[in-house]
Design a protein around this motif. Structure first.
Motif, PDB file in Angstrom:
ATOM      1  N   GLY A 177      11.156 -23.870  -7.305  1.00 47.29           N
ATOM      2  CA  GLY A 177      10.609 -24.106  -8.633  1.00 47.29           C
ATOM      3  C   GLY A 177      11.643 -23.805  -9.697  1.00 47.29           C
ATOM      4  N   THR A 178      11.225 -23.919 -10.949  1.00 48.99           N
ATOM      5  CA  THR A 178      12.114 -23.659 -12.088  1.00 48.99           C
ATOM      6  C   THR A 178      11.691 -22.374 -12.775  1.00 48.99           C
ATOM      7  OG1 THR A 178      12.463 -26.031 -12.410  1.00 48.99           O
ATOM      8  CG2 THR A 178      13.016 -24.583 -14.246  1.00 48.99           C
ATOM      9  N   GLU A 179      12.664 -21.526 -13.085  1.00 48.20           N
ATOM     10  CA  GLU A 179      12.396 -20.240 -13.708  1.00 48.20           C
ATOM     11  C   GLU A 179      13.371 -19.992 -14.852  1.00 48.20           C
ATOM     12  OE1 GLU A 179      10.935 -17.998  -9.575  1.00 48.20           O
ATOM     13  OE2 GLU A 179      12.677 -17.251 -10.698  1.00 48.20           O
ATOM     14  N   ALA A 180      12.937 -19.222 -15.843  1.00 49.22           N
ATOM     15  CA  ALA A 180      13.818 -18.799 -16.929  1.00 49.22           C
ATOM     16  C   ALA A 180      14.677 -17.643 -16.432  1.00 49.22           C
ATOM     17  CB  ALA A 180      12.999 -18.365 -18.132  1.00 49.22           C
ATOM     18  N   VAL A 181      15.985 -17.738 -16.648  1.00 51.51           N
ATOM     19  CA  VAL A 181      16.926 -16.720 -16.183  1.00 51.51           C
ATOM     20  C   VAL A 181      17.827 -16.304 -17.342  1.00 51.51           C
ATOM     21  CG1 VAL A 181      18.812 -16.210 -14.596  1.00 51.51           C
ATOM     22  CG2 VAL A 181      16.926 -17.640 -13.843  1.00 51.51           C
ATOM     23  N   GLN A 182      17.990 -14.992 -17.502  1.00 52.93           N
ATOM     24  CA  GLN A 182      18.882 -14.446 -18.523  1.00 52.93           C
ATOM     25  C   GLN A 182      20.051 -13.762 -17.828  1.00 52.93           C
ATOM     26  OE1 GLN A 182      18.563 -14.365 -22.111  1.00 52.93           O
ATOM     27  NE2 GLN A 182      20.656 -13.570 -21.976  1.00 52.93           N
ATOM     28  N   VAL A 183      21.258 -14.226 -18.085  1.00 52.90           N
ATOM     29  CA  VAL A 183      22.485 -13.651 -17.525  1.00 52.90           C
ATOM     30  C   VAL A 183      23.484 -13.496 -18.667  1.00 52.90           C
ATOM     31  CG1 VAL A 183      22.108 -14.614 -15.225  1.00 52.90           C
ATOM     32  CG2 VAL A 183      23.392 -15.940 -16.918  1.00 52.90           C
ATOM     33  N   PRO A 184      24.608 -12.787 -18.443  1.00 49.21           N
ATOM     34  CA  PRO A 184      25.581 -12.624 -19.533  1.00 49.21           C
ATOM     35  C   PRO A 184      26.067 -13.934 -20.147  1.00 49.21           C
ATOM     36  CG  PRO A 184      26.056 -11.073 -17.782  1.00 49.21           C
ATOM     37  CD  PRO A 184      24.954 -11.950 -17.282  1.00 49.21           C
ATOM     38  N   GLN A 189      17.067 -22.465 -17.927  1.00 52.16           N
ATOM     39  CA  GLN A 189      15.965 -22.881 -17.073  1.00 52.16           C
ATOM     40  C   GLN A 189      16.618 -23.302 -15.752  1.00 52.16           C
ATOM     41  OE1 GLN A 189      12.563 -22.863 -17.436  1.00 52.16           O
ATOM     42  NE2 GLN A 189      12.954 -21.647 -19.279  1.00 52.16           N
ATOM     43  N   ALA A 190      16.424 -22.508 -14.740  1.00 50.27           N
ATOM     44  CA  ALA A 190      17.183 -22.693 -13.498  1.00 50.27           C
ATOM     45  C   ALA A 190      16.276 -22.977 -12.312  1.00 50.27           C
ATOM     46  CB  ALA A 190      18.020 -21.445 -13.200  1.00 50.27           C
ATOM     47  N   GLU A 191      16.796 -23.722 -11.353  1.00 55.29           N
ATOM     48  CA  GLU A 191      16.091 -24.005 -10.110  1.00 55.29           C
ATOM     49  C   GLU A 191      16.338 -22.855  -9.127  1.00 55.29           C
ATOM     50  OE1 GLU A 191      17.270 -27.807  -8.597  1.00 55.29           O
ATOM     51  OE2 GLU A 191      16.724 -28.874 -10.431  1.00 55.29           O
ATOM     52  N   TRP A 205      19.822 -19.033  -8.371  1.00 54.27           N
ATOM     53  CA  TRP A 205      19.280 -19.801  -9.477  1.00 54.27           C
ATOM     54  C   TRP A 205      20.365 -20.767  -9.981  1.00 54.27           C
ATOM     55  CZ3 TRP A 205      18.066 -14.974  -8.117  1.00 54.27           C
ATOM     56  CH2 TRP A 205      16.699 -14.616  -8.086  1.00 54.27           C
ATOM     57  N   TYR A 206      20.111 -22.058  -9.832  1.00 58.84           N
ATOM     58  CA  TYR A 206      21.095 -23.086 -10.151  1.00 58.84           C
ATOM     59  C   TYR A 206      20.680 -23.888 -11.386  1.00 58.84           C
ATOM     60  CZ  TYR A 206      23.348 -22.606  -5.531  1.00 58.84           C
ATOM     61  OH  TYR A 206      24.007 -22.147  -4.413  1.00 58.84           O
ATOM     62  N   VAL A 207      21.686 -24.332 -12.133  1.00 57.89           N
ATOM     63  CA  VAL A 207      21.500 -25.300 -13.215  1.00 57.89           C
ATOM     64  C   VAL A 207      22.424 -26.472 -12.875  1.00 57.89           C
ATOM     65  CG1 VAL A 207      21.513 -25.669 -15.713  1.00 57.89           C
ATOM     66  CG2 VAL A 207      21.129 -23.367 -14.788  1.00 57.89           C
ATOM     67  N   PRO A 208      21.989 -27.363 -11.982  1.00 58.51           N
ATOM     68  CA  PRO A 208      22.867 -28.396 -11.421  1.00 58.51           C
ATOM     69  C   PRO A 208      23.533 -29.308 -12.440  1.00 58.51           C
ATOM     70  CG  PRO A 208      20.812 -28.261 -10.177  1.00 58.51           C
ATOM     71  CD  PRO A 208      20.631 -27.430 -11.406  1.00 58.51           C
ATOM     72  N   LYS A 209      22.858 -29.549 -13.573  1.00 67.77           N
ATOM     73  CA  LYS A 209      23.444 -30.443 -14.573  1.00 67.77           C
ATOM     74  C   LYS A 209      24.628 -29.811 -15.287  1.00 67.77           C
ATOM     75  CE  LYS A 209      19.254 -33.124 -15.478  1.00 67.77           C
ATOM     76  NZ  LYS A 209      18.264 -33.566 -16.501  1.00 67.77           N
ATOM     77  N   LYS A 210      24.766 -28.477 -15.179  1.00 67.51           N
ATOM     78  CA  LYS A 210      25.856 -27.778 -15.851  1.00 67.51           C
ATOM     79  C   LYS A 210      26.904 -27.213 -14.894  1.00 67.51           C
ATOM     80  CE  LYS A 210      23.414 -26.229 -20.053  1.00 67.51           C
ATOM     81  NZ  LYS A 210      24.393 -26.764 -21.025  1.00 67.51           N
ATOM     82  N   PHE A 211      26.449 -26.611 -13.785  1.00 65.69           N
ATOM     83  CA  PHE A 211      27.363 -25.859 -12.928  1.00 65.69           C
ATOM     84  C   PHE A 211      27.156 -26.194 -11.452  1.00 65.69           C
ATOM     85  CE2 PHE A 211      25.770 -22.900 -16.323  1.00 65.69           C
ATOM     86  CZ  PHE A 211      26.862 -23.022 -17.177  1.00 65.69           C
TER      87      PHE A 211
END
Length: 235
Positions: A177-184, A189-191, A205-211
């Motif tokens: 699913g998709t979850e909100a993630v806070q990192v430095p 919104q990450a998978e 937690w991945y953000v495929p469109k960015k990284f």
């Protein structure tokens, strides 16, 4: 006139899709990513992960972790994981993997894959183990990258042959699913991807469109560590 405009729109979209497909087929883009490393909620070090193109479809993927605080800093704890892989069938395929861990003592492991004979040899200083290679095989170092590249290709579940000490493990991962993630590095919104074939803890937690790499990863294999993205750059 409307038909002409629609045709142009369709052709532009098709060209864009073909361009993206060609770029993916050509191989992943090089990058440098820095992570904060913690254990049990306590910061212990920094990881620098780089992907370099060596030309001719060959890549070097390096993960260097340096202990910068607490007991890890006192012991001078450092780990180095370096993989050379080839880009084959739109996915990474390990050729060599060298792992080195140093603190009070040093541990090393060298994996070499001969794709001509399809044989894997693993030497950890206590003797050499050999077994048959599996097409598309990666190692534990490149596994998070292989998952991210598969997600960028549109997959929601990923089956990976991963070479370990004595065999190839068929590891299975799935987007939960998709979850909100806070990192430095920021808020995303990450998978969330978990491993589904084992009780070994793995959450990423991945953000495929960015990284190509996860913005956050927690795993028990190789140490109970959590990595959080600090910065990510491309040449």
């Amino acid at each position: 006139m409307r038909i002409l405009k629609l045709s142009r729109t369709f052709l532009a979209g098709a060209a864009l899709a073909l361009s993206a497909t060609a770029a993916f087929a050509a191989g992943p883009a090089p990058f440098t990513a820095t992570y904060q490393v913690s254990r049990d909620g306590e910061a212990m070090g920094e990881a620098t992960i780089t992907l370099k193109s060596l030309g001719n479809g060959e890549y070097e993927y390096s993960n260097q972790i340096k202990g910068t605080s607490g007991l890890a800093a006192m012991l001078g704890a450092n780990t180095s994981d370096v993989t050379r892989f080839r880009w084959n069938n739109n996915a990474p395929e390990t050729e060599t993997y060298h792992s080195k861990q140093s603190a009070l003592k040093t541990k090393q492991r060298l994996m070499q894959v001969n794709w001509n004979t399809r044989q894997v040899s693993v030497d950890d200083g206590k003797g050499t183990t050999s077994y048959a290679a599996t097409p598309g095989m990666v190692d534990r170092n490149t596994m998070p990258l292989a998952i991210g590249l598969a997600l960028q290709g549109g997959n929601q579940s990923v089956n990976l042959p991963v070479g370990v000490k004595q065999r190839v493990e068929q590891q299975q991962f799935k987007v939960q699913g998709t979850e909100a993630v806070q990192v430095p590095a920021g808020s995303f919104q990450a998978e969330r991807v978990t491993r589904t074939d084992s009780d070994k803890h793995f959450d990423a937690w991945y953000v495929p469109k960015k990284f190509a790499l996860p913005v956050k990863m927690a795993q028990s294999d190789g140490g109970d560590l959590t990595l959080q993205l600090v910065r990510y750059s491309t040449p």
